[in-house]
Design a protein around this motif. Structure first.
Motif, mmCIF file in Angstrom:
data_model
loop_
_atom_site.group_PDB
_atom_site.id
_atom_site.type_symbol
_atom_site.label_atom_id
_atom_site.label_comp_id
_atom_site.label_asym_id
_atom_site.label_seq_id
_atom_site.Cartn_x
_atom_site.Cartn_y
_atom_site.Cartn_z
ATOM 1 N N MET A 1 -36.137 43.091 29.231
ATOM 2 C CA MET A 1 -37.451 42.507 28.950
ATOM 3 C C MET A 1 -37.298 41.009 28.773
ATOM 4 S SD MET A 1 -40.011 43.284 25.729
ATOM 5 C CE MET A 1 -39.901 45.045 26.047
ATOM 6 N N ALA A 159 -30.292 51.128 17.862
ATOM 7 C CA ALA A 159 -29.820 51.549 19.186
ATOM 8 C C ALA A 159 -28.921 52.764 19.073
ATOM 9 C CB ALA A 159 -29.093 50.388 19.859
ATOM 10 N N ILE A 164 -34.228 52.507 19.789
ATOM 11 C CA ILE A 164 -34.514 51.485 20.785
ATOM 12 C C ILE A 164 -33.462 51.546 21.881
ATOM 13 C CG2 ILE A 164 -35.674 49.899 19.185
ATOM 14 C CD1 ILE A 164 -33.100 48.285 19.036
ATOM 15 N N ASP A 165 -33.842 51.044 23.048
ATOM 16 C CA ASP A 165 -32.912 50.949 24.171
ATOM 17 C C ASP A 165 -32.240 49.575 24.083
ATOM 18 O OD1 ASP A 165 -31.621 50.610 26.619
ATOM 19 O OD2 ASP A 165 -33.232 51.575 27.756
ATOM 20 N N ALA A 167 -31.152 47.774 26.244
ATOM 21 C CA ALA A 167 -31.637 46.909 27.322
ATOM 22 C C ALA A 167 -32.924 46.187 26.943
ATOM 23 C CB ALA A 167 -31.858 47.723 28.593
ATOM 24 N N ASP A 168 -33.626 46.690 25.929
ATOM 25 C CA ASP A 168 -34.881 46.080 25.510
ATOM 26 C C ASP A 168 -34.691 44.998 24.449
ATOM 27 O OD1 ASP A 168 -36.372 47.644 27.223
ATOM 28 O OD2 ASP A 168 -36.699 49.229 25.734
ATOM 29 N N ILE A 169 -33.459 44.777 24.031
ATOM 30 C CA ILE A 169 -33.218 43.763 23.009
ATOM 31 C C ILE A 169 -33.163 42.390 23.670
ATOM 32 C CG2 ILE A 169 -31.641 42.932 21.229
ATOM 33 C CD1 ILE A 169 -30.684 45.807 20.852
ATOM 34 N N ASP A 170 -34.221 41.624 23.476
ATOM 35 C CA ASP A 170 -34.286 40.264 24.002
ATOM 36 C C ASP A 170 -34.557 39.309 22.845
ATOM 37 O OD1 ASP A 170 -36.911 40.723 23.357
ATOM 38 O OD2 ASP A 170 -37.688 40.552 25.403
ATOM 39 N N CYS A 173 -37.423 40.459 20.582
ATOM 40 C CA CYS A 173 -37.019 41.619 19.798
ATOM 41 C C CYS A 173 -36.120 41.188 18.644
ATOM 42 C CB CYS A 173 -36.304 42.625 20.697
ATOM 43 S SG CYS A 173 -35.682 44.089 19.836
#
Length: 243
Positions: A1, A159, A164-165, A167-170, A173
């Protein structure tokens, strides 16, 4: 993301969120041949002046670096004096905060403080929780590196538990896991006394903040000094990496 890009405000716009590293109490006292506690007492008076001035100047959030996680290295007597001043401030200012509609927030590992002080903070935060006016944030036993590590630990645990995924940690986030997650982005960070370092304060939040280092010692900082700082901020152009 992908992280959401911050939009640059219009030139001359007032900052919504201002943070201050309140430095110079000891040097103020030394210059007057006074004990350090005298400088800290005058520093508390500066907090009162500047908090009121911030409201008049339309600052939405004022964050003050009151006690760092490294300040425990100071002499025990000075730490005790600082905690006593904090107690007095909470006791004397709470009714004004409530009356003015100011929301009090505390960030940092403040629950490691003495139980009576924790109880006072809990009470003050609860009394002002529904306030609809500006927010006064006090950083107590705060260290930015510890805050960032705690946020990373929290996201790692989520995680691991499948909440949470990874890959979604931006960036957005991660910012949502910090103590300042429900506050507007930091616009202006001021340090008093002429020192030019961040001293482990709001390191993540200051990524695109304007930095201003002023020679004024904190006990001498007043409404006029704050107004001049905002004027300097208004003359800057914030691009956030753009043109």
């Amino acid at each position: 993301m992908a992280a959401r890009a911050q939009t640059a405000p219009e030139a001359g716009a007032a900052p919504r969120h201002v943070a201050i590293i309140m430095d110079g109490n000891g040097r103020w006292a030394k210059a007057r041949f006074l004990p350090r506690i005298a400088g800290h007492k005058q520093g508390v008076e500066a907090v009162r002046r500047v908090s009121r001035a911030a409201r008049t100047l339309g600052i939405e959030v004022l964050t003050l670096y009151a006690f760092s996680s490294e300040n425990w290295r100071r002499p025990a007597e000075e730490v005790r004096d600082l905690m006593g001043l904090l107690r007095n401030f909470l006791a004397s200012e709470l009714e004004e905060l409530v009356g003015e509609g100011i929301r009090l927030r505390v960030i940092g590992d403040w629950r490691a403080l003495s139980p009576d002080l924790v109880a006072m903070i809990d009470h003050a935060v609860a009394r002002t929780a529904e306030a609809s006016g500006p927010t006064l944030v006090i950083a107590l036993n705060y260290g930015a590196q510890a805050e960032i590590a705690a946020a990373a630990r929290n996201l790692a645990e989520q995680a691991r538990d499948g909440a949470i995924d990874p890959a979604d940690i931006d960036e957005a986030c991660f910012a949502g896991a910090l103590a300042t997650r429900d506050l507007p982005p930091l616009d202006l960070l001021i340090r008093t006394s002429g020192e030019q370092r961040l001293s482990n304060f709001l390191l993540w939040q200051a990524a695109y903040a304007e930095l201003l280092f002023v020679d004024t010692l904190w006990p001498d900082f007043d409404a006029a000094t704050l107004a001049e700082a905002l004027a300097q901020y208004g003359r800057r152009q914030r691009r956030f990496g753009g043109l």
